[in-house]
Design a protein around this motif. Structure first.
Motif: not given
Length: 867
Positions: A649-655, A722-725
């Motif tokens: 999601q944009g510059n984030q990864l959603r697990i 979420t975590l930043p890519l």
């Protein structure tokens, strides 16, 4: 670009223009001097006298345009004569009518135009007198008037041309020349003076007489030096003589700014252009000087310089106020600037305070008025704030008490300085200005002994300065209030630090005391399960229950201590690029037995891209994912499923971790992330502490992410974080290395540990792996001797030793040539009291946490001993 409209009288206008026979005539010095004067007065690169023909505009005079004509369709002047009025375009690119004109978009890049229609017959506009610039600009009303005057002069020159044509039919060539000259002299909008080769004034036009305040009779026959101040008067005769002999000109044929002297001796700035009237007889050579008054131009320049000086002072005061305040120089800086801006001898700036309900003035800066030792002490008290001014009946008091602007330019006449103490410097002009803020007087400033009388307009001009003083007084007050608050905050901070230190010490102690016995319990349980001597089935069940209960107790200890450390600010994360797919597979591998126990099918997203990297702490990220998946397993229905997905999601990864359980009611969602809240499950057979989600939330936020849940009763729940890519270019892809079996080597281990139970555990571990040889040391002192005499392949160093600590021992090993190359692994029950990076900087190659996981211990030993 729109074409200019034709004037309604276009036919008559063109006929009139052609009758003048001025088109395509030669250059005329009179016109050129006008355009040159226009360029100098308005500081523009281009000035033109433009005449608009049927299909072209032709320039009778041009300065800086470098061509004699252009097509009428692109002519600005055509629009001016169509309108029949002044045409001023401040910025051609901002004007829809002209923005695409070739003169704007082409190489000439005209950005400004100002044209005054010229006409010698009502309604028949011949062209325009105009100035152009390659940068946007505006004209003041005074400048527009001056441009109109030059246009009228151009009209006069055209009339002169017309008169010349008429006189040519009636008089001879000499008469025509005299008439032209007379027309120029009498009607010129500039001063014209004619002199002979000796400098004697022969003629002065009315404009020059008015400008210099002389009559024609007073000037005719006088040497032109009479209207020149030094140094021009002193050098004039020599210059004229040299020119007559050599013909080398410095002024003649050129223009420059000089000064003229009026009849009363005062000087005024002028622009002087000198032309020679050529004659074959030296004694008949004459010169004409054109004088243009520059007083308005100079006044405008001085005003501009003052404005720039004011803006510079305000800018410095606002941008450097903190530095100036810290050095107690702000108010002195502003006061000196005020004196210079107003040409005043004395000044002060003060702040209004309320003392016992009455206004008083505290001086922040004042020009030194002391005339004795006693008066100097008094001045120092005023500036230090030890003394306030409170009398409302003085010239100062009327400003801060009555909130009035006070101006007195006749203090000597009114008071004869009798109101001043003996020895006080004489005061003769005074202006006091109140400083308002939201309708309230918060200060004032005053100036005295200006070079000229003070006027209300000066106070108005100083409004930006007054507003700046108001702002700085507010900032000054806020800084003092903030300093008081900061003092209180420092006290509160010190108290909080003491409490935090006590909490940290308690956590460290609790961590060690709880984890040390757990090390022996779990270690020996593992050895019993995998030992050489098999256990009975009943014994295996008992040992398995001991190990399971120990693991549950260890998880509870870890979670409680982690949560407490986060709250105390003692836990940190190591953010680095990690491969999401690898992290997920590692985490799920250890969860499969739990899923099998609960009959739950794990469904990881097999399509997860191998190239997805995030910036996170590997261990903490696994901890969060394991916690969420474990909850999804335990709170699921029999034969349920758990889905693990990844979405960018944009510059984030959603697990996402989604289960097929009973879901959570909306009124319980807000309690999910509260510590020790299990939403009623504490009475069920499901194991848990109620702090896993609270700890996960804290860890995710430390890794600059977010965590949440979406759930509906009887339809399952979806927990996500979420975590930043990570930057893909900097992500390092680590290929797994083939590990070598340590048992193939003869490996000597030195274990430095003071706890006998832990010593027995590692001895039992080594008994299970005969390729290792173990030496035990109960203190660092003994370990240092053993390491030097029988050098081990690797040292396991407990950090919490009696006497010399593990960290101190490592430093001593690294300084000894015999032991400096021995790899040392740190072991501690203090739950990462020192972060891994700090231990690495102390020389340790790795870190193991108690209770020891024997499988992890074996992998660590193999990994380190391969190098």
């Amino acid at each position: 670009m729109s074409d200019p409209l034709l004037p309604v009288n276009e036919t008559e206008r063109l006929q009139h223009l052609h009758e003048l026979a001025i088109l395509d005539s030669g250059r005329d010095a009179a016109f050129d001097r006008l355009t040159e004067l226009a360029r100098d007065l308005f500081d523009t690169p281009i000035a033109l006298v433009s005449l608009v023909d049927k299909n072209r505009q032709w320039f009778k005079s041009e300065q800086g345009f470098n061509c004699t004509e252009t097509h009428r369709d692109i002519s600005f002047c055509s629009h001016a004569i169509s309108l029949g009025e002044n045409l001023i375009i401040p910025d051609t690119l901002a004007d829809e009518q002209f923005r695409d004109n070739p003169l704007v978009t082409g190489e000439r890049s005209i950005r400004f135009y100002a044209g005054i229609p010229i006409s010698i017959s009502d309604g028949l506009h011949l062209g325009s007198f105009c100035i152009l610039d390659t940068r946007p600009r505006t004209l003041s009303a005074r400048e527009v008037l001056r441009l109109e005057q030059l246009a009228r002069q151009a009209e006069e020159l055209i009339r002169l041309h017309q008169q010349t044509l008429i006189l040519a039919r009636e008089k001879n060539e000499v008469g025509i020349s005299r008439a032209r000259y007379r027309a120029i002299v009498d009607s010129a909008a500039a001063g014209i003076i004619r002199i002979n080769h000796l400098g004697t004034i022969l003629e002065v036009n009315p404009f020059a007489q008015q400008l210099l305040d002389y009559s024609e009779e007073e000037l005719k026959g006088q040497n032109v030096k009479v209207i020149m101040p030094n140094p021009w008067a002193r050098e004039h005769d020599d210059y004229l003589s040299r020119f007559m002999q050599s013909g080398q000109a410095k002024i003649i044929g050129k223009g420059r700014e000089v000064e003229a002297r009026r009849k009363d001796g005062t000087r005024l700035p002028i622009h002087l252009g000198v032309s020679e009237v050529h004659s074959n007889q030296p004694e008949e050579r004459q010169f004409i000087g054109i004088l243009s008054d520059l007083q308005d131009v100079r006044a405008a320049q001085r005003a501009e310089q003052q404005e720039k000086a004011l803006l510079k002072i305000l800018h410095q005061g606002l941008t450097d106020y903190q530095a100036l305040l810290s050095k107690d120089k702000l108010w002195a800086f502003l006061m000196e600037a005020l004196r210079e801006l107003t040409d005043s001898e004395y000044a002060f700036i003060g702040e209004v305070l309320l003392v016992d309900g009455r206004k008083a003035l505290k001086l922040h800066a004042i020009t030194d008025l002391s005339w004795s030792k006693e008066s100097k002490l008094l001045m120092d008290k005023l500036v230090a704030g030890d003394m306030l001014l409170s009398n409302p009946d003085t010239l100062i008091g009327k400003v801060f008490a009555d909130e009035e602007l006070i101006i007195d330019n006749k203090m000597q006449e009114r008071f004869e300085n009798s109101h001043l103490p003996p020895g006080h410097p004489e005061l003769y002009r005074y202006m006091g200005v109140p400083i308002f803020d939201q309708g309230e007087v918060i200060g004032m400033f005053a100036i005295a002994n200006g070079q000229k009388d003070y006027q209300p307009e000066l106070a108005e001009w100083l409004n930006p300065f007054t507003s700046t003083c108001a702002l700085l007084i507010r900032l000054y007050r806020q800084m003092h209030e903030r300093e008081q608050i900061n003092g209180q905050l420092r006290q509160a901070r010190d108290a909080a630090q003491q409490a935090s230190q006590a909490k940290s010490e308690f956590l460290s102690s609790m961590s060690h005391e709880l984890r040390t016995p757990m090390n022996a319990i779990l270690g020996f349980a593992q050895l019993l399960q995998s030992g050489k001597h098999p256990l009975t089935d009943r014994q295996q069940r008992h040992v398995k229950q001991i190990y399971k209960s120990g693991q549950h107790l260890l998880a509870l200890i870890n979670d409680v201590l982690d949560l407490a450390r986060i709250e105390a600010g003692r836990i940190s994360v190591s953010l680095e690029s990690l491969n999401v797919r690898e992290m997920m597979l590692d985490a799920l591998a250890g969860l499969q037995p739990i899923a099998d126990q609960y009959q739950i099918l794990l469904q990881p997203d097999e399509s997860t891209d191998q190239t997805i990297w995030v910036t996170a702490d590997y261990t903490r990220c696994q901890q969060v994912l394991i916690n969420l998946v474990t909850n999804a397993i335990k709170y699921n229905r029999p034969e349920g499923q758990v889905f693990i997905r990844c979405k960018t999601q944009g510059n984030q990864l959603r697990i996402e971790v989604e289960d097929t359980g009973e879901g959570i009611s909306s009124d319980q969602l807000e309690q999910l992330f509260q510590p020790f809240s299990r939403l009623g499950a504490e009475n069920s057979a499901i194991e848990g502490t109620g702090i896993g989600l609270a700890l996960s939330q804290q860890l995710v936020e430390l890794m600059q992410g977010r965590i949440g849940v979406e759930s509906e009763e009887h339809k399952g729940s979806c927990f996500w974080f979420t975590l930043p890519l990570a930057d893909q270019s900097s992500a390092e892809h680590h290929n797994p290395t083939q590990k070598t079996d340590a048992e193939q080597k003869g490996i000597h281990l030195l274990y430095v540990e003071d706890n006998p139970a832990n010593q027995r555990l590692l001895k039992a571990f080594v008994d299970e792996h005969p390729a290792y040889r173990l030496s035990l040391a109960s203190s660092a002192e003994i370990a240092l001797e053993m390491a030097a005499s029988d050098i081990p392949d690797l040292i396991l160093m407990d950090l919490d030793l009696p006497g010399i600590t593990g960290v101190q021992a490592q430093k001593m090993l690294s300084r000894n040539p015999l032991t400096r190359k021995i790899p040392v692994i740190a072991v501690s029950a203090a739950a990462s009291d020192k972060c891994r990076s700090e231990l690495m900087s102390d020389g340790f190659i790795d870190y193991l946490n108690k209770p020891l996981d024997l499988d992890q211990l074996l992998q660590t030993l193999q990994k380190q001993l391969e190098h």
